[in-house]
Design an enzyme around this catalytic site. Structure first.
Site, PDB file in Angstrom:
ATOM      1  N   CYS A  75      40.406  27.416  54.802  1.00  0.00           N
ATOM      2  CA  CYS A  75      39.052  27.601  54.271  1.00  0.00           C
ATOM      3  C   CYS A  75      38.553  26.333  53.609  1.00  0.00           C
ATOM      4  O   CYS A  75      39.308  25.638  52.944  1.00  0.00           O
ATOM      5  CB  CYS A  75      39.020  28.745  53.256  1.00  0.00           C
ATOM      6  SG  CYS A  75      38.958  30.355  54.008  1.00  0.00           S
ATOM      7  N   ASP A 127      45.878  47.661  40.184  1.00  0.00           N
ATOM      8  CA  ASP A 127      46.674  47.208  39.043  1.00  0.00           C
ATOM      9  C   ASP A 127      46.325  47.971  37.771  1.00  0.00           C
ATOM     10  O   ASP A 127      47.209  48.375  37.023  1.00  0.00           O
ATOM     11  CB  ASP A 127      46.469  45.709  38.818  1.00  0.00           C
ATOM     12  CG  ASP A 127      47.228  45.208  37.604  1.00  0.00           C
ATOM     13  OD1 ASP A 127      48.461  45.405  37.558  1.00  0.00           O
ATOM     14  OD2 ASP A 127      46.594  44.642  36.701  1.00  0.00           O
TER      15      ASP A 127
END
Length: 157
Positions: A75, A127
């Site tokens: 990227c 999470d």
């Protein structure tokens, strides 16, 4: 059509965009985190022990979009103009819907930034809720649309 990130010898490479013109780019990606209905209620009521799940996931997604080039090897470092994250509890489908919209004026698109934003936002939901729901499933992460660039526009049908 060959793969743009592979050279003639089959080696991975970063695409050279130095000759490309700046154009307005936008990408929208989405995903879902499937949870127990009681977990969605905890999130909606702000009662998850780790704190405000949706705000934290929104910030994590924005931060991730800005750091995509550090996570995905080929990227480009793209100067983002806008990153918008929307997270919505959906009791009917037992999930948190996540939508990321990323914009820039640059030489290459922002699909990976939008997909990364959704992925990290979903991981953040996971999470923050793992202590109360071990059955969560992250899924349906996909590009919804993209505009700009040589390859033209794309809209998922």
């Amino acid at each position: 059509m060959g793969l743009s990130h592979v050279d003639k010898s089959g080696n991975a490479r970063m695409v050279d965009v130095s000759e490309k013109k700046l154009t307005e780019r936008e990408a929208v990606a989405s995903g879902k985190v499937f949870l127990k209905p009681e977990t969605i209620s905890l999130i909606a009521d702000g009662k998850v022990p780790k704190g405000d799940v949706l705000s934290t996931a929104r910030i994590a997604g924005i931060m991730a979009a800005k750091r995509t080039q550090e996570l995905i090897p080929m990227c480009h470092n793209i100067p983002l103009d806008a990153v918008k994250l929307e997270l919505e509890p959906d009791m009917d489908n037992k999930c948190i819907k996540i939508m990321a919209t990323v914009k820039c004026n640059w030489k290459t698109g922002v699909e990976m930034e939008a997909l990364t934003a959704v992925s990290v936002a979903a991981l953040t939901v996971y999470d923050m809720c793992k202590a109360v729901d071990k059955d969560m499933v992250i899924g349906e992460i996909m590009l919804i649309k993209k505009t700009g660039g040589k390859s033209g526009d794309y809209n998922r049908t």
